[in-house]
Design an enzyme around this catalytic site. Structure first.
Site, PDB file in Angstrom:
ATOM      1  N   ARG A 103      64.997  33.045   0.478  1.00 21.68           N
ATOM      2  CA  ARG A 103      64.800  34.467   0.805  1.00 21.68           C
ATOM      3  C   ARG A 103      65.148  35.250  -0.453  1.00 21.68           C
ATOM      4  NH1 ARG A 103      66.543  37.964   6.037  1.00 21.68           N
ATOM      5  NH2 ARG A 103      64.732  36.807   6.772  1.00 21.68           N
ATOM      6  N   HIS A 130      56.399  37.428   5.121  1.00 24.98           N
ATOM      7  CA  HIS A 130      57.412  36.797   5.981  1.00 24.98           C
ATOM      8  C   HIS A 130      56.656  35.846   6.910  1.00 24.98           C
ATOM      9  CE1 HIS A 130      61.141  36.048   7.811  1.00 24.98           C
ATOM     10  NE2 HIS A 130      61.431  37.216   8.347  1.00 24.98           N
ATOM     11  N   GLN A 133      58.180  34.382  10.255  1.00 30.56           N
ATOM     12  CA  GLN A 133      58.260  35.399  11.302  1.00 30.56           C
ATOM     13  C   GLN A 133      56.907  35.549  12.003  1.00 30.56           C
ATOM     14  OE1 GLN A 133      61.049  37.693  12.104  1.00 30.56           O
ATOM     15  NE2 GLN A 133      59.697  37.889  13.868  1.00 30.56           N
ATOM     16  N   ASP A 222      58.764  47.309  12.826  1.00 30.43           N
ATOM     17  CA  ASP A 222      59.825  46.790  11.944  1.00 30.43           C
ATOM     18  C   ASP A 222      60.482  48.033  11.342  1.00 30.43           C
ATOM     19  OD1 ASP A 222      61.400  45.287  10.196  1.00 30.43           O
ATOM     20  OD2 ASP A 222      59.763  44.815   8.818  1.00 30.43           O
ATOM     21  N   CYS A 262      60.648  42.444  14.910  1.00 31.06           N
ATOM     22  CA  CYS A 262      61.181  41.229  14.273  1.00 31.06           C
ATOM     23  C   CYS A 262      62.707  41.229  14.233  1.00 31.06           C
ATOM     24  CB  CYS A 262      60.615  41.090  12.867  1.00 31.06           C
ATOM     25  SG  CYS A 262      60.996  42.491  11.801  1.00 31.06           S
ATOM     26  N   ARG A 290      61.605  31.948  16.694  1.00 32.59           N
ATOM     27  CA  ARG A 290      61.779  31.666  15.260  1.00 32.59           C
ATOM     28  C   ARG A 290      62.211  30.199  15.082  1.00 32.59           C
ATOM     29  NH1 ARG A 290      62.763  35.491  11.596  1.00 32.59           N
ATOM     30  NH2 ARG A 290      62.284  33.716  10.279  1.00 32.59           N
TER      31      ARG A 290
HETATM   32  N1   CP Z   1      63.618  38.848  11.531  1.00 34.65           N
HETATM   33  C1   CP Z   1      64.391  38.290  10.569  1.00 34.65           C
HETATM   34  O1   CP Z   1      63.915  37.673   9.609  1.00 34.65           O
HETATM   35  O2   CP Z   1      65.717  38.471  10.773  1.00 34.65           O
HETATM   36  P1   CP Z   1      66.876  38.124   9.728  1.00 34.65           P
HETATM   37  O3   CP Z   1      66.709  39.087   8.578  1.00 34.65           O
HETATM   38  O4   CP Z   1      68.144  38.322  10.480  1.00 34.65           O
HETATM   39  O5   CP Z   1      66.690  36.714   9.262  1.00 34.65           O
HETATM   40  N1  NVA Z   2      60.763  44.241   6.464  1.00 36.07           N
HETATM   41  C1  NVA Z   2      62.132  43.830   6.649  1.00 36.07           C
HETATM   42  C2  NVA Z   2      62.174  42.626   7.519  1.00 36.07           C
HETATM   43  C3  NVA Z   2      63.543  42.096   7.828  1.00 36.07           C
HETATM   44  C4  NVA Z   2      63.512  40.866   8.683  1.00 36.07           C
HETATM   45  C5  NVA Z   2      62.785  43.569   5.301  1.00 36.07           C
HETATM   46  O1  NVA Z   2      62.128  43.008   4.411  1.00 36.07           O
HETATM   47  O2  NVA Z   2      63.932  43.946   5.124  1.00 36.07           O
END
Ligand code: CP
Ligand code: NVA
Length: 308
Positions: A103, A130, A133, A222, A262, A290
């Site tokens: 990530r 993502h 997701q 989101d 999400c 997930r």
């Molecule tokens: N939706 C999602 O990716 O959540 P986290 O940021 O908690 O992993």
């Molecule tokens: N769009 C958000 C999603 C978090 C799961 C981000 O990138 O922070």
């Protein structure tokens, strides 16, 4: 052949559908003895440069349930591209773990890692995509709306990583996707070009949230400000004011429409508490999926199996 999972554009529709089927098998029957035997002693690395609940824990839980184990490292501990080059990191860690989920911020960092790694690399969220997701989300939509032939999925808010991956996942899963966003926050041109080149039509986009929500089967949102964009929070709060999921917007949707997010949510910003906790909300089973999708992804990437 070694595969990565960086962006949904990198996989074919039949592969996406195989992954969804595998996720259903794993969810319904649990991992077979053969899967557990094959995954026993396998190690999944997780390098996170941003916070996480769902992605991190669902990967760790998935790997444990499959018979393997995982190793979590915070980004600053390894200093990817800072303490050492991404290429050196990739070549070294490939010798210790069987697959690696990352990530990070720039998507190019995920691609650079994949270029030099000799193990499968998984995008656990970048600025552009993502994919884990989105695949879990189409799994949820299929489960929740089994009788809707071609669900209308309307994403209300930012044309961000989550929205972009969902638009692609919906193409694979035969769902009609539409983004409704203020003009500055629609999909960027490079995404629109790649989508159009891949699918032969541009992603549907609208500036009118109430019109877009009309007859929707799924209303999705989101946060308006993603991780790394905190300096833009005030500008975004103003720009997205008319793009909240609330009672009025939901009243336009199909009477059996479901609400997805999400998570994490900023309650009272992109969605009201009332809707998030209301009868149409499916955010908790959505989060559970997930883990089920990621089990399928791990099996597919590490063993190459399509069935268990
Ligand atoms: N939706 C999602 O990716 O959540 P986290 O940021 O908690 O992993
Ligand atoms: N769009 C958000 C999603 C978090 C799961 C981000 O990138 O922070």
């Amino acid at each position: 052949m070694r595969r990565h999972f960086l962006d949904l554009f990198d996989i074919q529709k039949d592969e996406a559908l195989d992954l969804l089927d595998l996720a259903v098998q794993l969810k319904q029957a649990g991992p077979s003895a053969a899967v557990r035997e094959r995954l026993q002693g396998r190690l999944l690395g997780l390098i996170f440069e941003k916070p996480s609940l769902r992605t991190r824990v669902s990967f760790e839980a998935a790997m444990a349930s499959l018979g393997g184990s995982s190793l979590f490292l915070r980004g600053e501990e390894v200093g990817l591209g800072v303490r050492e080059s991404i290429a050196d990191f990739a070549r070294v860690i490939s010798q210790y773990v069987d697959a690696l989920a990352i990530r990070t911020h720039a998507h190019s960092k995920v691609e650079e890692l994949a270029k030099h790694a000799t193990i499968p690399i998984i995008n656990a969220l970048s600025e552009d995509a993502h994919p884990c997701q989105a695949m879990a989300d189409v799994l949820t939509i299929r489960e929740e709306l089994p009788d809707v032939k071609r669900p209308r999925v309307v994403f209300v808010g930012d044309g961000n990583n989550v929205a972009r991956s969902l638009a692609v996942a919906c193409e694979y899963a035969d769902m009609d996707f539409m983004l409704t966003a203020p003009s500055l926050y629609k999909f960027p041109a490079d995404f629109v070009n790649q989508f159009t080149k891949t699918f032969g039509h541009a992603p549907a986009q609208s500036s009118h949230p109430l019109e877009a929500a009309t007859d929707a089967d799924v209303i999705y949102t989101d946060v308006w400000t993603s991780m790394g964009q905190e300096a833009e929070t005030q500008a975004r709060l103003a720009a997205f004011a008319d793009f909240q999921i609330n009672r009025q917007l939901v009243s336009k949707a199909h009477k059996d429409a479901i609400i997805l997010h999400c998570l994490p949510a900023h309650r009272g910003e992109e969605i009201t508490e009332e809707v998030l906790d209301g009868p149409a909300s499916r955010i908790i089973p959505q989060a559970a999926n997930r883990m089920h999708f990621q089990k399928a992804l791990i099996v597919w990437l590490i063993t190459g199996w399509k069935n268990i």
